[in-house]
Design a protein around this motif. Structure first.
Motif, PDB file in Angstrom:
ATOM      1  N   GLU A  66      -6.884  63.210  48.615  1.00 30.43           N
ATOM      2  CA  GLU A  66      -7.763  63.650  47.525  1.00 30.43           C
ATOM      3  C   GLU A  66      -7.446  65.077  47.099  1.00 30.43           C
ATOM      4  N   GLN A  67      -7.235  65.947  48.056  1.00 33.33           N
ATOM      5  CA  GLN A  67      -6.934  67.344  47.735  1.00 33.33           C
ATOM      6  C   GLN A  67      -5.648  67.454  46.923  1.00 33.33           C
ATOM      7  N   ALA A  68      -4.594  66.773  47.393  1.00 29.95           N
ATOM      8  CA  ALA A  68      -3.308  66.853  46.700  1.00 29.95           C
ATOM      9  C   ALA A  68      -3.393  66.234  45.311  1.00 29.95           C
ATOM     10  N   GLN A  69      -4.104  65.129  45.208  1.00 32.21           N
ATOM     11  CA  GLN A  69      -4.211  64.471  43.909  1.00 32.21           C
ATOM     12  C   GLN A  69      -4.887  65.370  42.884  1.00 32.21           C
ATOM     13  N   LEU A  70      -5.968  66.009  43.290  1.00 31.28           N
ATOM     14  CA  LEU A  70      -6.664  66.906  42.368  1.00 31.28           C
ATOM     15  C   LEU A  70      -5.772  68.070  41.949  1.00 31.28           C
ATOM     16  N   LEU A  71      -5.000  68.593  42.881  1.00 34.39           N
ATOM     17  CA  LEU A  71      -4.114  69.705  42.565  1.00 34.39           C
ATOM     18  C   LEU A  71      -3.036  69.279  41.573  1.00 34.39           C
ATOM     19  N   VAL A  72      -2.487  68.086  41.761  1.00 33.25           N
ATOM     20  CA  VAL A  72      -1.444  67.601  40.847  1.00 33.25           C
ATOM     21  C   VAL A  72      -2.034  67.331  39.468  1.00 33.25           C
ATOM     22  N   LEU A  73      -3.203  66.723  39.423  1.00 30.99           N
ATOM     23  CA  LEU A  73      -3.824  66.460  38.125  1.00 30.99           C
ATOM     24  C   LEU A  73      -4.146  67.756  37.391  1.00 30.99           C
ATOM     25  N   LYS A  74      -4.531  68.780  38.138  1.00 33.69           N
ATOM     26  CA  LYS A  74      -4.794  70.069  37.507  1.00 33.69           C
ATOM     27  C   LYS A  74      -3.506  70.637  36.922  1.00 33.69           C
ATOM     28  N   ALA A  75      -2.389  70.542  37.658  1.00 33.16           N
ATOM     29  CA  ALA A  75      -1.109  71.034  37.152  1.00 33.16           C
ATOM     30  C   ALA A  75      -0.711  70.291  35.888  1.00 33.16           C
ATOM     31  N   ALA A  76      -0.899  68.975  35.887  1.00 31.65           N
ATOM     32  CA  ALA A  76      -0.581  68.190  34.700  1.00 31.65           C
ATOM     33  C   ALA A  76      -1.459  68.600  33.530  1.00 31.65           C
ATOM     34  N   HIS A  77      -2.729  68.868  33.822  1.00 30.81           N
ATOM     35  CA  HIS A  77      -3.660  69.285  32.771  1.00 30.81           C
ATOM     36  C   HIS A  77      -3.250  70.641  32.170  1.00 30.81           C
ATOM     37  N   VAL A  78      -2.871  71.580  33.020  1.00 27.63           N
ATOM     38  CA  VAL A  78      -2.440  72.892  32.516  1.00 27.63           C
ATOM     39  C   VAL A  78      -1.176  72.740  31.672  1.00 27.63           C
ATOM     40  N   MET A  79      -0.257  71.871  32.101  1.00 32.46           N
ATOM     41  CA  MET A  79       0.939  71.622  31.291  1.00 32.46           C
ATOM     42  C   MET A  79       0.564  71.059  29.929  1.00 32.46           C
ATOM     43  N   ASP A  80      -0.388  70.148  29.908  1.00 32.76           N
ATOM     44  CA  ASP A  80      -0.820  69.562  28.638  1.00 32.76           C
ATOM     45  C   ASP A  80      -1.431  70.615  27.719  1.00 32.76           C
TER      46      ASP A  80
END
Length: 1065
Positions: free
Chosen positions: A974-988
Motif C-alpha cells: 500500500e505504501q509503495a503504491q501510493l507513492l508511485v501513484l503520487k509520482a504519476a500524478h505529479v508527472m501528469d
C-alpha cells in the motif's frame, strides 16, 4: 510422469473407469468392440452414462484446471490415489458422505498441486446442467429402441449429491432398469453390476448390447458374453448400434418436434391446398412436425404421400412493420436471376414451390419448399464431433458466406435488388424502429446504443448480396461430411455491407453455453474443441475474400448484438400474447437487456462510448483523451490509429485528482481496467505454464507461437499500446491517450504476470524507445521504426550500459560516435542490452559520445541503429541469477566500425543525456507499477498457500509468523503504491522535471519492497517457492535486478537526499 503416460497407466484406468469418463485418449473414426462367441436376437441395450449419454467430465476437469490455474492433471492424479480405498472410489460406493468426500478429495488435490484447490466449484460444474446435458443423438436412439419394443437400461458409476439424490441427469422413464453404484455399493467393472442389470432386465448376456467408453468396463461385460460397443463419439456409436439392431435409430427428420399448441395450423385446409398444388389424391394422414428452433417465422416439416416439404409462415397476431417478410424471401428464392447468380457463385439454396397469401388456408401467408435431408447444427460447440470435423464445419460455413458476398451484382443483374450505400445506417434506423414498436420497458443499454450507433457508422462500406441472418443453424450440412447442402432463411437478404453478415455469424462466440435461445461458446475452450475463435474466423474470411481486416470490427459486433436485442424484444412482446414461434419466447424479456449489455461492451471496447451528459460540476470541454471522434470531426486523411482502445469521456475527470483506486477512474478508463482484468483471467494466466515451458525449451530463442497468438487476441480485445501518455501524444495518433495515473492502474494489473506487458505491447525496452521516437524522432525515423513497433511487428533494444565503466553515471559512457564522410561510425563495448537476442529485434537505440570535450552533459548522443548493420557482434547472452529471459535475453555486444547515416541521429548531437532522462521518467513508473503487480500476485499466492497447507498440526494461516508476514506485505504494498501513484500524478500535472524527486523516491522504494514481499512469499511456499512451478522466483530476481537497473538504489538515495536538503535550506 507426463499426462499421456498417466492416462494410459493401468492404475488410472481402474480408477477412472469409476468416473465414467475417458480423457486424453486418442479418438478414431470407427467404433470398435471385442467379439464374443454365440449370438441371437438382441432384446436389450444397456448404456453407460458419462461419455456415452452425457459428455465426459474428463474434458470438464481439464478445462476447469486451466480456468482456475490448477496444475494440469491434478484431478486425475487424485482419482487414482488410494486405489479401491481412495476417496473417489469410496464416494462412488456411497461409503462416505458428499461433505466428507469434498473435504478429503480437496485436501488430496491441494497436496498434489501444492496450491489451494476450490473443489466445490469443480463439483458444482461437474454436476451442472451444462455438463450433464444428454446427447440428442443418444436420446433419439433410445426413443427408437423403445419404440421397437426393446428394453433399455443405464449402468452407471455415480454418487450422491448434497441434496441426498443420486447424480443421474437422465429421464428415468427412458429406461426399464437403472443400476447405480452409489445405491448398490459396488462399481464397474465388478461383474456383479452387470449380472444385477441382466437379472432385473430378465435377459441373457447374449441378448444384450452394452455401450461404454472405457476399455476395462467393456472387457468385463464381454467376459460375461454381452455384446459390446466402445464409444469414441456418440454419432459413430449410434451408427454401430444401428448395424447391430438392423433398424434406424435417428429420427428421419432431425431437429423437429410435435407442433406446439400455440403454433398449430389447420391440417384439413392445408392438405386440400397441397393436393391441389401437387396433383396427388394420395390417401393417408398428413404428417406435420415443427422445427424446434427459430425465433422469427414458424417452420414446419410436412410429409404427404411421397412428398416431403418445408412450410414457412408468418407468426399469428399483430406483427411489427416490415417484419417476417416471407413474401420477400419467397421472391428471392423464386427469382430465376437470383438463383442463377447464387448457383454460379456456388451457393446452394432450397428449391421453392409455392407462395400462398390467402389467410383462409392456415391463417397467415406461407410458402413451401422441398425438404432437403441434412443436418442443422443447433449447438455451435458441435458436441460429438472431432476437433478436425468442427473446424471443417466452420471453414465450410465461412467459405459459403464468401461465395454469397462474391456474387457479381452487375453480371447477375442484381443491381436493383436493394439500395446501394448506407446499409448500416438504414439497418440501425430500422432496428431502432422495430425496438420502439415492441418496447415494454426502458432498458438503459438500449437507450445508450440508440444514441451511440448513429454517431459511429462505418465511413466506408462495400455493397454485396447479404444474407441478413447468416449463422450456423441457418446452414444445412451433409450428414457425413462438411459439405453445405443449403443456406436457409433468406427473409432479410438484400444488398448491403458484407461485414454485417460476418459479425452476425460470430455472435455465438460471445454468448454463454447456457444462453436459452441458442447456446454459445464464450465459456468453451475453442482450442480444445478445434473451433476457430471469432478473430480467426474473421481472418479466415478476409483471407478468402482477399481483403484487409477492418479496424472497426467491434462496431459491427456492437450493431449485431443490438439487432439481436431488438429481435428478442419483439419475440418477447409476441410471447405475451402467446404468439412466439419458439417455446423459449417468454424467457427473452431478460435476454434483451443481456444482449444489449454485450453490444455496449463492444462499443466501449472499440473506443466509441459517448456519454449523454457530464456531471454539472465538470466542464463540458473536450480534452485530449477521447475514445471516439464525433462525425463532425473527421480523422485527418491518411492518419492511422495504432491503438485499439481509447475512451469517449468528454474530459478527463481524473486528471486533476490523485486517483487512489480503480473505482475513482473515469468510467471509460474504469471499463478498460475491468476488461483488462477479464482478459488476464481468461487468457493470460492460463497460458503461463506453456509460456514458461517455452522459455526453457530448445526453441527458447524463438518467439512463442502462443505468445504471438495472445498478442493478436489483445489487439482484438482492444488492449494494445495503452502505455503512451497523453502529454507525449496529445493528438492520440499512436496511443490510448491515458494519463500516467490512469495507465499506472492498468500497469499494475499487467505486472501480475511476467508475460502480460509484451502481450499488450506495453513491454520494455520498446515502450521507452517508442516514447523516444514519438517525442524526438523525425518523420522518417517514425515511419521506419515507430510504426512497426506500434504494430508489434518489430522489437527493439537500448544500448547504454558498458562493462568498463560505472554506467550508473551516464556521463561515464566511453563508446564513440564519430562523423566520417556523411556517416556516423560507432565503436564501443556494451552489455546488459535487453531484447537484443530476440530475432524480431530490428532497432538498437545506441548511446555514445560524439564530443568528449563538450560540457559534461552535452557529450553524449543517441542514434537509431538497424540491427542488420555490419559490425554488430553479439558476444554472449547474460543471465540474471541464472535466468536467460529468452527470447529477448540480455546481450553483451561489440560495435566495431558500425556505420549509420547521419539522419539516424535522434534530436541532434549532444542531446543524448537529455533524451535519456526524458525516456526514463515514465519507464520508471511502469517498472514500479509492475513491481506492485508482482507483489500483489505474490501476496495472493501466499494467502492461498497459507489457507491450504498444514504445519505442526494447524493451517499455516493460523501460524503467527505467517500472519505477521501477510500483514507486513500488505502495508508495504500500500505504501509503495501510493507513492508511485503520487509520482504519476505529479508527472501528469507538472511534467517529468517537477516529478524528479517523486520518481527517485519510487525507484528507491518499490524494488526493495517487491524484493521483501516476494521473499516472504517464497518462504511461505517452502521448497516450492524457488521452483519454476510458480512465478515467485522470477518475480524475486526481477525485483532484485531492478535495484540497479534504471539506476542503482544508491544513486536515487543520493538524489532524494540532495533535493531534500535543498527543500530544507
Amino acid at each position: 510422469m507426463c499426462l499421456r503416460r498417466l492416462l494410459q497407466s493401468a492404475q488410472l484406468q481402474r480408477a477412472w473407469r469409476a468416473v465414467f469418463v475417458k480423457h486424453g485418449q486418442g479418438r478414431h473414426q470407427g467404433a470398435w468392440r471385442w467379439t464374443h462367441s454365440g449370438g441371437g436376437t438382441y432384446k436389450a441395450v444397456i448404456f453407460d452414462m458419462g461419455g456415452v449419454l452425457i459428455p465426459s467430465p474428463g474434458r470438464v476437469a481439464a478445462e476447469w484446471e486451466v480456468q482456475n490455474h490448477i496444475p494440469s492433471g491434478t484431478i486425475l492424479k487424485a482419482l487414482i490415489s488410494g486405489g479401491e480405498n481412495g476417496p473417489w472410489m469410496k464416494f462412488m460406493r456411497a461409503e462416505i458422505t458428499t461433505e466428507d468426500f469434498l473435504q478429503e478429495f480437496g485436501r488430496l488435490c491441494s497436496e498434489i498441486s501444492k496450491t489451494s484447490v476450490p473443489l466445490d466449484s469443480f463439483f458444482s460444474l461437474l454436476t451442472s446442467e451444462r455438463v450433464a446435458k444428454p446427447f440428442p443423438v443418444m436420446t433419439e436412439a433410445i426413443t427408437q429402441i423403445r419404440a421397437k419394443g426393446l428394453q433399455t437400461a443405464v449402468l452407471s458409476n455415480n454418487f450422491y449429491l448434497p441434496n441426498g439424490k443420486s447424480f443421474l441427469p437422465l429421464d428415468r422413464k427412458q429406461f426399464d432398469v437403472v443400476v447405480e453404484s452409489c445405491l448398490e455399493g459396488v462399481c464397474k467393472p465388478d461383474a456383479r453390476m452387470y449380472k444385477l442389470c441382466l437379472e432385473r432386465l430378465g435377459r441373457q448376456p447374449s441378448e444384450s448390447i452394452f455401450l461404454d467408453d472405457l476399455g476395462p468396463n467393456l472387457k468385463a461385460a464381454a467376459s460375461l458374453g454381452i455384446h459390446i460397443i466402445k464409444v469414441h463419439d456418440p454419432e459413430t456409436a449410434v451408427k454401430e448400434l444401428e448395424t447391430l439392431l438392423g433398424f434406424p435409430l435417428r429420427m428421419a427428420v432431425p431437429n423437429t418436434r410435435p407442433v406446439r399448441k400455440t403454433m398449430e395450423i389447420p391440417k384439413d385446409s392445408l392438405e386440400k391446398h397441397l393436393k391441389d398444388l401437387l396433383g396427388t389424391q394420395a390417401t393417408g394422414p398428413l404428417e406435420l412436425l415443427q422445427f424446434d428452433h427459430g425465433q422469427s417465422n414458424p417452420t414446419y416439416y410436412i410429409r404427404l404421400a411421397k412428398h416431403q416439404l418445408v412450410l414457412r409462415k408468418k407468426p399469428p397476431g399483430t406483427l411489427l412493420p416490415s417484419a417476417h417478410a416471407i413474401e420477400r424471401e419467397f421472391s428471392f428464392l423464386c427469382s430465376g436471376r437470383i438463383m442463377k447468380a447464387l448457383a454460379n457463385a456456388g451457393v446452394p439454396v432450397p428449391k421453392v414451390l409455392d407462395l400462398c397469401e390467402d389467410p383462409r388456408v392456415i391463417g397467415t401467408p406461407f410458402y413451401l419448399m422441398e425438404y432437403c435431408p441434412g443436418l442443422i447444427y443447433k449447438d455451435p460447440s458441435l458436441p460429438g464431433l472431432e476437433p478436425s470435423q468442427r473446424r471443417a464445419i466452420y471453414t465450410a460455413m465461412n467459405r459459403v458466406l464468401c461465395k454469397i458476398h462474391s456474387v457479381d451484382l452487375k453480371a447477375a443483374g442484381l443491381e436493383d435488388y436493394g439500395k446501394h450505400g448506407d446499409y448500416v445506417a438504414r439497418q440501425v434506423q430500422t432496428w431502432i424502429k422495430q425496438y420502439r414498436a415492441s418496447e415494454t420497458s426502458t432498458i438503459p443499454p438500449m437507450e445508450r446504443l440508440i444514441e451511440w450507433l448513429p454517431l459511429h457508422l462505418p465511413r466506408q462500406q462495400q455493397t454485396t448480396v447479404v444474407h441478413g441472418d447468416f449463422r450456423l443453424d441457418n446452414v444445412l450440412f451433409h450428414p457425413e461430411t462438411a459439405e453445405v447442402l443449403a443456406v436457409l432463411d433468406w427473409e432479410l437478404s438484400t444488398l448491403g455491407d458484407p461485414l454485417a453478415d460476418v459479425a452476425h455469424s460470430c455472435l455465438a462466440h460471445y454468448l454463454p453455453s447456457s444462453f436459452p435461445v441458442q447456446p454459445g461458446l464464450s465459456d468453451s475452450d475453442l482450442s480444445e474443441l478445434g473451433i476457430p475463435t471469432a478473430e480467426e474466423y474473421f481472418r479466415m474470411y478476409c483471407l478468402h475474400m482477399g481483403i484487409r481486416p477492418t479496424e472497426n470490427w467491434n462496431f459491427y459486433m456492437a450493431f449485431s448484438f443490438f439487432r439481436i436485442a431488438a429481435i428478442l424484444q419483439g419475440v418477447y412482446k409476441r410471447s405475451l400474447t402467446g404468439h412466439a414461434s419458439s417455446a423459449t419466447g417468454e424467457q427473452t424479456g431478460k435476454l434483451t437487456e443481456f444482449t444489449s449489455n454485450l453490444a455496449w461492451d463492444f462499443a466501449v471496447k472499440e473506443g466509441f462510448r459517448v456519454f449523454k451528459e457530464m456531471p454539472a460540476t465538470k466542464p463540458l470541454t473536450r480534452s485530449q483523451h477521447t475514445r471516439a471522434r464525433p462525425q463532425s470531426l473527421p480523422r485527418t486523411p491518411g492518419m492511422r490509429s495504432y491503438v485499439t482502445s481509447t475512451d469517449s469521456s468528454p474530459a478527463h475527470i481524473s486528471k486533476g485528482a490523485l486517483v487512489f483506486s480503480p473505482e475513482g477512474l473515469s468510467p471509460p478508463v474504469r471499463e478498460l481496467y475491468q476488461w483488462l482484468k477479464q482478459v488476464m483471467e481468461r487468457h493470460v494466466y492460463p497460458a503461463e505454464p506453456e509460456l514458461q515451458h517455452h522459455q526453457t525449451s530448445a526453441e527458447k530463442w524463438t518467439p512463442s507461437p502462443l505468445l504471438e497468438d495472445l498478442k493478436e487476441k489483445a489487439k482484438a480485445e482492444g488492449l494494445w499500446n495503452v502505455f503512451l501518455p497523453v502529454e507525449t501524444d496529445p493528438e492520440k495518433k499512436y496511443g490510448a491517450g491515458l494519463t500516467n495515473v490512469e495507465y499506472a492502474h492498468l500497469c499494475e494489473v499487467m505486472g501480475t504476470s511476467l508475460y502480460a506487458p509484451e502481450i499488450f505491447n506495453c513491454s520494455a525496452p520498446d515502450t521507452g524507445n517508442v516514447e523516444l521516437l514519438v517525442r524526438y524522432g523525425t518523420e522518417e525515423q517514425k515511419a521506419r521504426w515507430l510504426i512497426p513497433l506500434l504494430e508489434g511487428k518489430a522489437r527493439s533494444c537500448f544500448a547504454m550500459t558498458e562493462p568498463q565503466v560505472a554506467s550508473s553515471d551516464a556521463t561515464n559512457i566511453e563508446s564513440s560516435i564519430q562523423e566520417e564522410d556523411g556517416f556516423y561510425v560507432i565503436n564501443g563495448h556494451k552489455w546488459w542490452i535487453s531484447g537484443i537476442l530476440d530475432p524480431r529485434c530490428q532497432l538498437c537505440v545506441f548511446m555514445g559520445k560524439t564530443d568528449p570535450h563538450a560540457p559534461r552533459h552535452q557529450q553524449q548522443s543517441m542514434l537509431s541503429v538497424p540491427m542488420d548493420t555490419p559490425g554488430i557482434k553479439i558476444i554472449r547472452p547474460l543471465t540474471v541469477y541464472g535466468l536467460e529471459d529468452a527470447p529477448g535475453g540480455h546481450g553483451e555486444v561489440l560495435f566495431e566500425q558500425v556505420c549509420v547515416p547521419k539522419e539516424n541521429m535522434v534530436l541532434g548531437p549532444g542531446r543524448g543525456f537529455k533524451i535519456a532522462q526524458g525516456r526514463l521518467g515514465p519507464g520508471r513508473i511502469h517498472h514500479c507499477m509492475w513491481l506492485i503487480g508482482y507483489s500483489e500476485r505474490a501476496l495472493a499466492l501466499t494467502k492461498a498457500r497459507a489457507k491450504s497447507r498444514m504445519a505442526f498440526g494447524k493451517p499455516l494461516v493460523e501460524q503467527g509468523t505467517v500472519l505477521a508476514d501477510i500483514a507486513q506485505s500488505r502495508v508495504e504494498i500500500e505504501q509503495a503504491q501510493l507513492l508511485v501513484l503520487k509520482a504519476a500524478h505529479v508527472m501528469d500535472m507538472a511534467g517529468s522535471k517537477a516529478a524528479a524527486l517523486d520518481i527517485a523516491m519510487i525507484k528507491m522504494g518499490a524494488p526493495p519492497m517487491a524484493y521483501r514481499v516476494t521473499d516472504r512469499a517464497i518462504q511461505a511456499f517452502g521448497a516450492a517457492g524457488p521452483s519454476s512451478d510458480y512465478p515467485l522466483a522470477q518475480f524475486f530476481t526481477r525485483a532484485r535486478a531492478l535495484r540497479f537497473a534504471d539506476g542503482p538504489d544508491e544513486v536515487h538515495r543520493a538524489a532524494v537526499a540532495k533535493m531534500e536538503l535543498k527543500r530544507c535550506s
